[in-house]
Design an enzyme around this catalytic site. Structure first.
Site, PDB file in Angstrom:
ATOM      1  N   CYS A 115       0.625  -1.102  -0.076  1.00 58.07           N
ATOM      2  CA  CYS A 115      -0.159   0.100   0.067  1.00 58.07           C
ATOM      3  C   CYS A 115       0.878   1.403   0.130  1.00 58.07           C
ATOM      4  O   CYS A 115       2.160   1.285   0.121  1.00 58.07           O
ATOM      5  CB  CYS A 115      -0.807   0.212   1.176  1.00 58.07           C
ATOM      6  SG  CYS A 115      -2.462  -0.842   1.105  1.00 58.07           S
ATOM      7  N   CYS A 196      -4.134   0.883  -3.001  1.00 57.88           N
ATOM      8  CA  CYS A 196      -4.595   0.900  -1.703  1.00 57.88           C
ATOM      9  C   CYS A 196      -3.903   1.905  -0.869  1.00 57.88           C
ATOM     10  O   CYS A 196      -2.933   2.472  -1.471  1.00 57.88           O
ATOM     11  CB  CYS A 196      -4.783  -0.306  -0.965  1.00 57.88           C
ATOM     12  SG  CYS A 196      -3.027  -1.288  -1.178  1.00 57.88           S
TER      13      CYS A 196
END
Ligand code: NAG
Ligand code: NAG
Ligand code: NAG
Length: 308
Positions: A115, A196
């Site tokens: 992420c 993300c």
């Protein structure tokens, strides 16, 4: 005598390695840039160019390089990926390879990304060329296995099942389902779907339509971002040092982008060039990059690094 010879050999070997590394990273940089900004890279996609010669060796070789040296924790069957790729391309005519045709190939190469380091960009090619080193902190499409393997390559089939066409491939615009376009489209979609945490979008404020709905970012990636997975979309608008300053966070197409993000429930920020602040962030963060690239930059390119 013997000693001299072996010394020479190792020097030669070293040179070869260096040259290869440089040209590969250059090629990768340019390719990636091109494919992310597909529509704006006509020179890469000339119609008269056929399938890249030795494509099998290149693709399979890059796959082994990636899985052995770049990202050794991953296990992939490179030969199987090639088989699926070849099957997708040569079992269809040159203008008729859809994203679905690559389904099995993508299935053979699943990849999870960390992420917070996703970087998307559009029409910031020059910047990426010059300062590719800065972007090592980020995940771009070219850092993925598929991006790494197919960067800068061209391919198409001929008639069904008669192999690759090495003499010429159609232009993108000539096909509804161009084999190269379809692969990058699916790769871009997968990449965006995985995004993300905080993601960064680099846009070029020196041109009209910095955010273009027809670009790969505007047409595929944006629609594939998931507001449940993405915490913040951090937009960086980068203008060339000597201008023009056409678009910004509050002007032009970027306003439309922000509107879209807002309507879909994304949290977002937008930063126009902030050279000095960004420069210091970058400088403190990674002197090594500065060193390696051999350039001390007081340039907007460093804005790309503010979330490193
Ligand atoms: C394209 O391929 C599909 C199968 O994938 C086939 O049904 C269709 O007829 C093809 N179209 C052309 C124009 O070749
Ligand atoms: C923005 O686009 C212009 C025109 O294509 C180009 O010359 C310039 O280098 C681009 N800027 C960046 C930062 O890539
Ligand atoms: C994500 O971006 C927001 C807004 O720019 C920032 O406040 C936050 O610290 C960032 N989080 C991470 C983990 O970088």
């Amino acid at each position: 005598m013997y000693k001299h010879e072996s010394l020479l050999k190792s020097t030669e070997a070293q040179q070869v390695v260096t040259v290869t590394k440089t040209s590969v990273s250059f090629a990768i940089t340019s390719i990636i840039i091109c494919f992310i900004t597909l529509h704006f890279c006509p020179s890469q996609l000339r119609a008269q160019l056929g399938t890249t010669p030795n494509i099998k060796h290149i693709v399979v070789g890059r796959c082994y390089t990636y899985t052995t040296l770049v990202n050794p924790s991953l296990r992939y069957d490179c030969e199987e990926i090639w088989r699926q790729f070849e099957e997708a391309v040569i079992s269809h005519s040159s203008c008729n390879v859809t994203v679905e045709d690559y389904f099995h190939m993508f299935n053979a190469m699943p990849q999870i990304w960390p992420c917070d380091n996703f970087l998307f960009w559009s029409k910031t090619r020059t910047l990426m060329h010059s300062y590719a080193a800065v972007f090592r902190h980020f995940w771009t499409l070219e850092d993925t296995l598929v991006g790494y393997m197919f960067n800068d390559l061209i391919w198409c089939g001929q008639e069904e099942d008669s192999g690759f066409d090495f003499s010429s491939c159609p232009e993108w615009s000539a096909c509804r389902s161009h084999p190269v376009y379809s692969l990058w489209r699916q790769a871009s979609q997968n990449f965006a779907e995985m995004a993300c945490g905080n993601i960064t979008i680099l846009l070029n404020g020196s041109i009209v339509n910095a955010f273009n709905r027809k670009s790969m970012f505007g047409s595929v990636e944006l629609d594939s971002l998931d507001p449940q997975r993405v915490n913040y979309v951090n937009i960086k608008v980068v203008t060339s040092l000597d201008g023009p300053h056409i678009e910004s966070c509050s002007q032009g197409s970027i306003v439309d982008l922000i509107q879209i993000l807002r309507s879909r429930g994304f949290h977002w920020t937008c930063t126009d060039n902030d050279q000095y602040v960004m420069f210091s962030v970058w400088k403190f963060h990674d002197i090594k990059v500065n060193y390696e690239s051999g350039i001390v930059v007081l340039d907007q390119s460093i804005t790309s690094c503010d979330s490193c």
